[in-house]
Write an enzyme that holds these catalytic residues in place. Structure first.
Site, PDB file in Angstrom:
ATOM      1  CE  LYS A 152      -0.222  -1.561   1.938  1.00  0.00           C
ATOM      2  NZ  LYS A 152      -1.662  -1.717   1.729  1.00  0.00           N
ATOM      3  CD  GLN A 192      -4.244  -0.097  -0.460  1.00  0.00           C
ATOM      4  OE1 GLN A 192      -3.207  -0.732  -0.473  1.00  0.00           O
ATOM      5  NE2 GLN A 192      -4.794   0.347   0.663  1.00  0.00           N
ATOM      6  CG  ASP A 236      -4.085  -7.166   2.452  1.00  0.00           C
ATOM      7  OD1 ASP A 236      -3.230  -6.772   3.273  1.00  0.00           O
ATOM      8  OD2 ASP A 236      -4.635  -6.426   1.620  1.00  0.00           O
TER       9      ASP A 236
END
Ligand code: NDP
Length: 312
Positions: free
Chosen positions: A53, A97, A120
């Site tokens: 990412k 994460q 997200d």
């Protein structure tokens, strides 16, 4: 007849090029979108994802910052880091994460992220907005990537019967909500299947568009697919394979070779949904940044071309 391949690798490449162009225009106005990723612990898969990412963010011109914290980080300390990123005007997108090591409570952390920086799309406020059909919400990257993949491959879900296998908060549930939403990429008739569904095949055979996110290797077989259906395989599973160099191979949730003989179009694993997930993260970060700049008056004109997913 063999189905057409829906390549996420190729579609994501095009999408990333569009995003890079958009970021270059913003940079021309002195505006640099920033993405911060937070990794707690040393989960090898998470380390790889965060690295990918960060690299992808750099490639499209985003300012990327990675914060790595030790496995034994206290929840309060992590919340402090998130609060710092929330307050930092150079950070427009925050990604924590998952999974987080126990005993950190994931919901606590996800709720602490500023909803405007929640690239997200996991904050309950954004999930709620998605459930309410908000067309502008920051939607979770994997299902948003599936919609983009379908549209760009010429398979608009509008009016079709879409069956989603899986109801997780990360993939299946938001996937169903996006398909149901009014507007571009939505307007499907949606059925959601899960582990309690009786006779899964009877349900999946109804699908014009079948999206599988069950986390079970090759659970969908050829006999479970309507001839001519469009199949998107979200699954990523490692299965033992002594013949493979690494002792395993990666397969999806769909038995690709046999389903390819029944479907009209199918996405492969790897090279399908995975690359789209990362591209949508970059896309969400740029959108989040633009909104923040508009709110503070730094971005006053519509000088940037919206990527196709925002055009109605
Ligand atoms: P989860 O394990 O959280 O959810 C799986 C879902 O599938 C659950 O809702 C479960 O039902 C349902 N399910 C499990 N077995 C069956 C079955 N036999 N029949 C019908 N439904 C079933 O997984 P995720 O949603 O997080 O991920 C799904 C897959 O997608 C995984 O392979 C994952 O690796 C992959 N993935 C890929 C990404 C990418 O970028 N390519 C990103 C995220 C995930 P129930 O709710 O009843 O338990």
């Amino acid at each position: 007849m063999s189905a057409d391949l829906i390549s996420g690798t190729e579609t994501a490449r095009v999408l990333r090029a569009e995003i890079a162009e958009r970021v270059a225009r913003l940079r021309g106005q002195g505006l640099v979108p920033g993405l911060a990723t937070v990794l707690v612990g040393t989960n090898p898969a998470s380390e790889i994802y965060v690295r990918m990412k960060g690299r992808a963010a750099g490639e499209v011109g985003l300012e990327s910052r990675q914060i790595t914290l030790p496995e034994d980080t206290a929840e309060a300390e992590l919340l402090g880091v998130v609060a710092g990123l929330n307050a930092d005007p150079r950070v427009h997108g925050i990604l924590v994460q998952l999974p987080l090591p126990a005993p950190i409570r994931e919901p606590r952390v996800l709720e602490a992220v500023d909803p405007g920086k929640d690239v997200d799309g996991f904050h309950p406020l954004n999930m709620g907005r998605l459930a309410a059909g908000d067309p502008d919400v920051l939607a979770p990257c994997t299902p948003a990537g599936v919609i983009e993949l379908l549209l760009r491959a010429g398979h608009d879900p509008a009016g079709k019967h879409a069956v989603v296998v899986g109801r997780s908060n990360i993939v299946g549930r938001p996937m169903a909500l996006l398909l149901l939403r009014k507007g571009r990429g939505g307007n499907a008739t949606v059925t959601v299947a899960h582990s309690h569904t009786r006779d899964l095949g009877a349900i999946t055979r109804l699908a014009d568009i079948l999206i599988v996110a069950a986390g079970r290797p090759e659970v969908v077989r050829a006999g479970m697919v309507k001839p001519g259906a469009v199949v998107i395989d979200v699954g990523v599973n490692r299965v033992d394979d002594p013949a493979a160099e690494r002792g395993y191979r990666v397969v999806g949730d769909v038995a690709f070779a046999e389903v390819r003989e029944v479907a009209a179009a199918i996405s492969p694993v790897p090279g399908g949904v995975g690359p789209m997930t990362i591209a949508m993260l970059l896309h969400n970060t740029v959108r989040a940044a633009e909104r923040q700049w508009r709110a503070t008056g730094l971005l006053v004109t519509e000088s940037v071309t919206p990527v196709r997913s925002e055009a109605s």
